[in-house]
Design an enzyme around this catalytic site. Structure first.
Site, PDB file in Angstrom:
ATOM      1  CE  LYS A 226     -12.112  32.884 -59.026  1.00 17.48           C
ATOM      2  NZ  LYS A 226     -12.876  31.869 -58.296  1.00 17.48           N
ATOM      3  NE  ARG A 260      -6.985  27.401 -59.086  1.00 16.85           N
ATOM      4  CZ  ARG A 260      -7.229  28.360 -59.978  1.00 16.85           C
ATOM      5  NH1 ARG A 260      -7.859  29.475 -59.586  1.00 16.85           N
ATOM      6  NH2 ARG A 260      -6.869  28.227 -61.236  1.00 16.85           N
TER       7      ARG A 260
END
Length: 288
Positions: A226, A260
């Protein structure tokens, strides 16, 4: 003295006999983007054969389930219709059912896509809007009796008190699920790292994940590659495996039970080591 973690325990058995077990170790969700514009791997797995090969590779590396997405959710992404999303993911779901023996999650907030995905053989729905984008989504979950991941998101970063507001938003998603008839033990939560949060808020939330775990539902941490990691390290998306691994370890230490990730092998190893420490401290069986 710090209160020991208590992990959610449950075994999910799906109609085709596949299972997922919470409570003994961290589960690894492998990311499979069937999109041309995802921030990290856009365009790499649009071909069904390439997608299946990648899924098989992730399972061999230790993925417990595969999360398929047909629409990028990166900042500035171009929304796609349900029809386009279905055209991208349904052939892959059908192909995977005969190629890997792990449950399949589908990353969508559209009820039409969700119905098509479940009909094609998907097991779990992963809604980045926490059932708030499509008013029919909760009913689809209830009708099919499948687990649903409720991610935190909002249109504006207009927080009065950041972490309590995140928890309240997620509790509203839980309320929507329950009101539609979704079983309480089919609800999983995701803090939504990178969604409606700047770097400072993402870092704060990553340090306070235990407050989310305390709500009593399984928590999925989806921080892989991210922006907050890339900006913190000053590195591109394909060179932040250590940064992602750090969030995996810290998430497990705070009670997250699934991660994830793009880089399955590295995060599987991190999870095994973290589990050996954290699950022993919690009084549970250590990771395998």
């Amino acid at each position: 003295m710090k209160r020991p973690l208590v992990f959610y325990k449950r075994t999910y058995t799906f109609k085709d006999g596949l299972t997922l077990e919470f409570g003994n170790r961290t589960l690894i969700m492998g990311i499979l983007n069937i999109t041309p514009d995802s921030f990290s791997d856009g365009g790499r797995y649009l071909d069904v054969d390439a997608a299946v090969a990648r899924a098989r590779e992730m399972v061999e590396e230790g993925a417990d389930l595969i999360d398929i997405g047909g629409e990028s959710t990166r900042p500035g992404h171009d929304p796609v219709s349900a029809e386009e999303e279905i055209a991208r993911i349904v052939p892959v779901i059908r192909a995977l059912r005969g190629s890997v023996r792990v449950p399949i999650s589908v990353d969508t907030y559209k009820a039409k896509t969700a119905r098509a995905a479940l009909a094609a053989g998907a097991h779990i729905l992963n809604d980045v809007w926490g059932l708030k984008a499509d008013p029919e989504m909760a009913a689809v979950v209830a009708e099919h009796g499948c687990p649903v991941i409720l991610m935190h998101n909002r249109k504006k970063m207009d927080y009065a008190d950041f972490v309590p507001d995140v928890l309240a938003d997620l509790q509203e998603s839980v309320r929507l699920a329950r009101a539609a008839g979704v079983a309480d033990d089919h609800i999983w939560l995701d803090p939504g790292i990178g969604f409606a949060k700047d770097d400072e808020r993402n870092l704060e939330l990553l340090g306070r994940l235990g407050e989310l775990a305390a709500l009593g539902y399984p928590v999925l941490l989806a921080a892989s590659r991210k922006t907050v990691i890339r900006n913190t390290l000053g590195l591109p998306a394909d060179d932040v495996v250590e940064g992602t691994a750090t969030t995996t370890a810290l998430g497990i230490a705070q009670g997250c039970q699934m991660v994830r990730v793009h880089d399955v092998k590295a995060n599987k190893r991190v999870a095994r080591m973290a589990d050996a420490i954290v699950y022993r401290q919690a009084g549970e069986k250590k990771g395998d």
